[in-house]
Every structure is written in C-alpha cells, then in structure tokens.
Design a protein around this motif. Structure first.
Motif, short mmCIF file in Angstrom:
data_model
loop_
_atom_site.label_atom_id
_atom_site.label_comp_id
_atom_site.label_asym_id
_atom_site.label_seq_id
_atom_site.Cartn_x
_atom_site.Cartn_y
_atom_site.Cartn_z
N ASP A 85 118.41 60.13 -9.99
CA ASP A 85 118.30 60.39 -11.44
C ASP A 85 118.34 62.01 -12.25
O ASP A 85 116.90 61.36 -12.53
CB ASP A 85 117.85 58.74 -12.63
CG ASP A 85 118.54 58.74 -13.49
OD1 ASP A 85 119.61 60.04 -14.40
OD2 ASP A 85 118.47 58.06 -13.61
N GLY A 86 119.37 62.81 -12.83
CA GLY A 86 118.65 64.43 -13.64
C GLY A 86 118.92 63.93 -15.11
O GLY A 86 118.70 64.23 -15.97
N ASN A 87 118.83 61.97 -14.94
CA ASN A 87 118.76 61.45 -16.68
C ASN A 87 117.41 62.07 -17.13
O ASN A 87 116.33 61.36 -16.37
CB ASN A 87 119.34 60.42 -16.76
CG ASN A 87 120.81 61.10 -16.94
OD1 ASN A 87 121.16 61.22 -17.91
ND2 ASN A 87 121.36 60.27 -16.29
N PRO A 118 121.71 70.28 -10.00
CA PRO A 118 123.07 69.66 -9.50
C PRO A 118 123.94 70.22 -9.04
O PRO A 118 123.84 71.14 -8.79
CB PRO A 118 123.66 69.24 -11.62
CG PRO A 118 122.57 70.06 -11.79
CD PRO A 118 121.77 70.95 -11.85
N ASP A 121 124.34 59.63 -18.66
CA ASP A 121 124.94 60.67 -18.08
C ASP A 121 125.29 59.95 -16.60
O ASP A 121 124.44 60.16 -15.76
CB ASP A 121 124.83 61.88 -17.94
CG ASP A 121 126.10 62.83 -17.29
OD1 ASP A 121 127.27 62.12 -16.81
OD2 ASP A 121 126.28 63.79 -17.33
N MET A 138 117.47 71.51 -13.18
CA MET A 138 116.61 69.57 -13.31
C MET A 138 115.35 69.19 -13.24
O MET A 138 115.02 68.90 -12.40
CB MET A 138 117.97 69.18 -13.89
CG MET A 138 119.45 69.86 -13.92
SD MET A 138 120.54 68.27 -14.29
CE MET A 138 119.50 67.22 -14.81
N SER A 150 126.76 60.81 -14.64
CA SER A 150 126.83 61.51 -13.24
C SER A 150 125.90 62.47 -12.94
O SER A 150 125.88 63.17 -11.44
CB SER A 150 128.45 62.55 -13.68
OG SER A 150 128.37 63.35 -14.67
N LEU A 151 124.82 62.19 -13.47
CA LEU A 151 123.53 63.16 -12.67
C LEU A 151 122.71 62.55 -11.80
O LEU A 151 121.78 63.15 -11.35
CB LEU A 151 123.04 63.76 -14.46
CG LEU A 151 123.03 64.68 -15.53
CD1 LEU A 151 122.29 64.73 -16.03
CD2 LEU A 151 123.72 65.64 -15.03
N PHE A 161 114.63 65.62 -11.91
CA PHE A 161 114.96 64.32 -11.16
C PHE A 161 114.58 63.69 -11.09
O PHE A 161 112.90 63.86 -10.58
CB PHE A 161 116.33 65.17 -9.69
CG PHE A 161 117.14 65.64 -10.10
CD1 PHE A 161 118.09 65.15 -9.98
CD2 PHE A 161 117.12 66.77 -9.66
CE1 PHE A 161 119.79 65.28 -9.76
CE2 PHE A 161 118.98 67.79 -10.11
CZ PHE A 161 119.57 66.87 -10.33
#
Ligand code: ZN
Length: 178
Positions: free
Chosen positions: A120-122, A97, A71, A105, A73-74, A107
């Motif tokens: 990056d939060g994915n 986020p 994603d 989350m 947006s993360l 990161f």
C-alpha cells in the motif's frame, strides 16, 4: 530569537486524530529547518512562523494539508519472491508506482498470502485529519551547509551515510526502512 526562514526549530509535539485519540506522543522532539524546505508540514510552519521558545499551540490539519486522501490506486500486488525475506505485515519499502519511473514512494506491506504480497503506497496517515499539539523548545540560526542541503544536521537531524547515495538499484531496497 523568532522562528523565521533559515532557522532550525526544535518542537515537542503530540499527534492525535480529530477525535483526540493519541497517534504519536513525540517522545523525541521534531527538529526541522524552517522556511519551506518541506522538512515538515506547511501548516506547522505557518503556525510557528514568527514565534519563539515556549510558544504552545494546537492545530488541526485536514488530509489535503497533511498526508492526502486515501488513494486505492496506490495499492499493488507483487509476487512474494520479488521482496526480501523475512517479510512481515507492517514492513515498509521504497518503490515506484506502476508506470512511473520517476517518483519513489514508501509502500507498506498490508497482507501476505498465496505467494503474493499487498503493498500500500498510501501514507499510514492518509485520509485522516490530524491534530498537532506543539511546544517550541529551541530556535537557532541554521548553518550555511544546512541551508544548502535543505535539512538539519547534527543531533536529531540528518545523518549522511552511504545509503543516501545508493538509490535506483533494485526496485525495492533489500533492507526495510525505519
Ligand atoms: Zn545534509
């Protein structure tokens, strides 16, 4: 003893991508509380449910059933001075986020440049189909305390320490996790 709800399962695993390239060789076995406690992927629980010590299987898990699709947006950019030093690419932090105060989350720092940091939060395995080779090494009854907590205690399991209760301070923990 068969794997069922409220048993503690020790399973050796090898994790590869859908092409068979090794991602993690699982030198330490995974030990988890079986029965929908989200200690491990539901597809792994499904594959092992009702099985016993010595059972071996290989399962493939699509991104939707593993760590999600990637994603964009993360991904967020933060000023360097909001994060602790020293800072390196690959370090991981807990954070929230944009515009979401509830969910924390993990990161991962993916770039550092010009006083800014890309987070990056994915999950590092987001967007990947994963193949797990599983081999059940032990099954035991969970203790009442483990069931109440929803996770395994003891060797290879969860250890309680002060950090566990120390949340919601700064937006980012001062120490990198893992
Ligand atoms: Zn506990």
């Amino acid at each position: 003893m068969k794997i069922a709800k409220n048993t503690v399962v020790t399973v050796h695993y090898k994790l590869s991508d859908a092409q068979g390239s090794l991602i993690e060789d699982g030198r330490e076995p995974m030990v988890y509380l079986h029965g929908g406690y989200e200690n491990t992927l539901p597809k792994i629980e499904e594959a092992l449910d009702g099985k016993s010590v010595g059972y071996e299987t290989t399962i493939q898990v699509e991104p939707d059933d593993a760590f999600g699709e990637y994603d964009p947006s993360l991904v967020k950019i933060e000023p360097r001075d909001r994060l602790p030093s020293p800072l390196e690419i690959g370090m991981q932090f807990e954070g929230t986020p944009e515009g979401d105060d509830e969910e924390t989350m993990i990161f991962t720092v993916t770039d550092i440049a010009d006083g800014k940091v890309v987070l990056d939060g994915n999950h590092p395995l987001a967007g990947m189909a994963l193949r797990f080779a599983l081999n059940v090494a032990d099954v035991r009854e969970a203790s009442d305390e483990e069931i109440a907590h929803g996770h395994v205690h003891g060797a290879h399991g969860h250890h309680h320490d002060e950090l566990d209760d120390d949340d919601d301070g700064d937006q980012f923990r001062s120490m990198p996790i893992q």
